[in-house]
Design a protein around this motif. Structure first.
Motif: not given
Length: 125
Positions: A72-77
């Protein structure tokens, strides 16, 4: 109705700040360079997508799409791409009268990265 793929949404969300960057560079940069900025944005994006794909195949490397459902953190990055392009679009407003061709090329390459990611996600299914 099918769900919109996140990588496609990222490409669309990056296209809008790139258009804003081209508009700001055209309005606040040196006069008469609007066509140059539009052509730079279109040609650099297309060239990046085509040639980076060819180079990746030739080298045998395969990167996954930028946004993964497992992480899920790839969307933030990945959301940093449109954000930085928005900040880049503000540069001609605060420093008017210069040629911002290099800034448009950098923005077009970043947009090309997101377009390539959308293509990879679509091919992955």
């Amino acid at each position: 109705m099918k769900r919109i793929e996140p990588n496609l949404l990222l490409a669309i969300a990056t296209a809008v700040p790139l258009a804003l960057l081209v508009a700001a560079a055209s309005l606040f940069g040196q006069p008469g360079l609007t066509l140059k900025y539009v052509l730079l944005a279109l040609s650099c994006t297309a060239a990046f997508v085509v040639f980076n794909g060819m180079l990746s195949k030739r080298m045998g490397t395969q990167r996954p799409p930028m946004i993964h459902p497992e992480a899920a953190s790839t969307a933030v990055w990945a959301s940093l791409f449109p954000l930085i392009l928005i900040f880049a679009a503000a540069v001609p407003v605060f420093f008017p009268g210069h040629d911002y061709g290099l800034l448009v090329v950098i923005g077009a390459v970043w947009f090309g990265v997101t377009v390539e990611s959308a293509f990879k996600a679509r091919q992955a299914g």
